[in-house]
Design a protein around this motif. Sequence first.
Motif, PDB file in Angstrom:
ATOM      1  N   GLN A 129       5.485   3.944  -2.091  1.00 62.20           N
ATOM      2  CA  GLN A 129       4.714   2.739  -1.812  1.00 62.20           C
ATOM      3  C   GLN A 129       5.481   1.871  -0.829  1.00 62.20           C
ATOM      4  O   GLN A 129       6.705   1.948  -0.714  1.00 62.20           O
ATOM      5  CB  GLN A 129       4.454   1.950  -3.102  1.00 62.20           C
ATOM      6  N   PHE A 130       4.746   1.017  -0.134  1.00 63.41           N
ATOM      7  CA  PHE A 130       5.321   0.131   0.867  1.00 63.41           C
ATOM      8  C   PHE A 130       4.938  -1.295   0.515  1.00 63.41           C
ATOM      9  O   PHE A 130       3.795  -1.563   0.140  1.00 63.41           O
ATOM     10  CB  PHE A 130       4.779   0.475   2.255  1.00 63.41           C
ATOM     11  N   ALA A 131       5.900  -2.204   0.626  1.00 59.45           N
ATOM     12  CA  ALA A 131       5.616  -3.624   0.426  1.00 59.45           C
ATOM     13  C   ALA A 131       6.370  -4.412   1.481  1.00 59.45           C
ATOM     14  O   ALA A 131       7.529  -4.109   1.780  1.00 59.45           O
ATOM     15  CB  ALA A 131       6.036  -4.069  -0.962  1.00 59.45           C
ATOM     16  N   GLY A 132       5.710  -5.372   2.037  1.00 57.63           N
ATOM     17  CA  GLY A 132       6.349  -6.206   3.045  1.00 57.63           C
ATOM     18  C   GLY A 132       5.808  -7.621   3.017  1.00 57.63           C
ATOM     19  O   GLY A 132       4.671  -7.856   2.618  1.00 57.63           O
ATOM     20  N   GLY A 179       0.818  -1.211   0.000  1.00 57.08           N
ATOM     21  CA  GLY A 179       0.000   0.000   0.000  1.00 57.08           C
ATOM     22  C   GLY A 179       0.848   1.254   0.000  1.00 57.08           C
ATOM     23  O   GLY A 179       2.083   1.192  -0.005  1.00 57.08           O
ATOM     24  N   GLN A 180       0.179   2.369   0.011  1.00 58.96           N
ATOM     25  CA  GLN A 180       0.885   3.636   0.087  1.00 58.96           C
ATOM     26  C   GLN A 180       1.567   3.740   1.444  1.00 58.96           C
ATOM     27  O   GLN A 180       0.974   3.448   2.472  1.00 58.96           O
ATOM     28  CB  GLN A 180      -0.074   4.802  -0.105  1.00 58.96           C
ATOM     29  N   ASP A 181       2.832   4.148   1.419  1.00 55.20           N
ATOM     30  CA  ASP A 181       3.578   4.269   2.664  1.00 55.20           C
ATOM     31  C   ASP A 181       2.993   5.394   3.508  1.00 55.20           C
ATOM     32  O   ASP A 181       2.592   6.426   2.987  1.00 55.20           O
ATOM     33  CB  ASP A 181       5.046   4.545   2.360  1.00 55.20           C
ATOM     34  N   ARG A 182       2.894   5.148   4.810  1.00 50.66           N
ATOM     35  CA  ARG A 182       2.402   6.157   5.740  1.00 50.66           C
ATOM     36  C   ARG A 182       2.926   5.845   7.130  1.00 50.66           C
ATOM     37  O   ARG A 182       3.207   4.682   7.446  1.00 50.66           O
ATOM     38  CB  ARG A 182       0.877   6.209   5.746  1.00 50.66           C
ATOM     39  N   PRO A 183       3.067   6.858   7.955  1.00 51.28           N
ATOM     40  CA  PRO A 183       3.532   6.622   9.328  1.00 51.28           C
ATOM     41  C   PRO A 183       2.564   5.693  10.077  1.00 51.28           C
ATOM     42  O   PRO A 183       1.345   5.805   9.953  1.00 51.28           O
ATOM     43  CB  PRO A 183       3.518   8.023   9.955  1.00 51.28           C
ATOM     44  N   GLY A 184       3.120   4.773  10.830  1.00 52.94           N
ATOM     45  CA  GLY A 184       2.304   3.901  11.670  1.00 52.94           C
ATOM     46  C   GLY A 184       1.784   2.653  10.996  1.00 52.94           C
ATOM     47  O   GLY A 184       1.101   1.848  11.644  1.00 52.94           O
ATOM     48  N   LEU A 185       2.074   2.452   9.726  1.00 52.55           N
ATOM     49  CA  LEU A 185       1.541   1.287   9.017  1.00 52.55           C
ATOM     50  C   LEU A 185       1.997  -0.017   9.666  1.00 52.55           C
ATOM     51  O   LEU A 185       1.179  -0.871  10.026  1.00 52.55           O
ATOM     52  CB  LEU A 185       1.961   1.329   7.546  1.00 52.55           C
ATOM     53  N   VAL A 186       3.291  -0.188   9.842  1.00 53.91           N
ATOM     54  CA  VAL A 186       3.823  -1.427  10.426  1.00 53.91           C
ATOM     55  C   VAL A 186       3.352  -1.572  11.865  1.00 53.91           C
ATOM     56  O   VAL A 186       2.960  -2.659  12.297  1.00 53.91           O
ATOM     57  CB  VAL A 186       5.360  -1.458  10.317  1.00 53.91           C
ATOM     58  N   GLU A 187       3.343  -0.478  12.602  1.00 52.86           N
ATOM     59  CA  GLU A 187       2.901  -0.526  13.996  1.00 52.86           C
ATOM     60  C   GLU A 187       1.447  -0.991  14.112  1.00 52.86           C
ATOM     61  O   GLU A 187       1.103  -1.774  15.010  1.00 52.86           O
ATOM     62  CB  GLU A 187       3.061   0.836  14.643  1.00 52.86           C
TER      63      GLU A 187
END
Length: 76
Positions: free
Chosen positions: A43-46, A11-19
């Motif tokens: 973008q963020f992928a994990g 998804g779109q990278d944003r603060p707090g996503l992983v948390e």
Amino acid sequence: MHVSLVMTIIGQDRPGLVESVASLIADHGGNWLESRMSHLGGQFAGILRVQLPGEQEEALVRALKAHAERIGERQA
């Protein structure tokens, strides 16, 4: 009995996503075992592997899907 799940976060990278994902996993008695994360062009992928009690598996999957719908991301 514990189960292992492998899942993706995209998804779109944003603060707090992983948390926010880590909190859901912890709320269901899970442990975040390993992951690979990448940020590219906003973008963020994990991909991650978690372990949790088998009786919590379905509840966690439902919670992750609901979370993804709320924030407009794809998690599988």
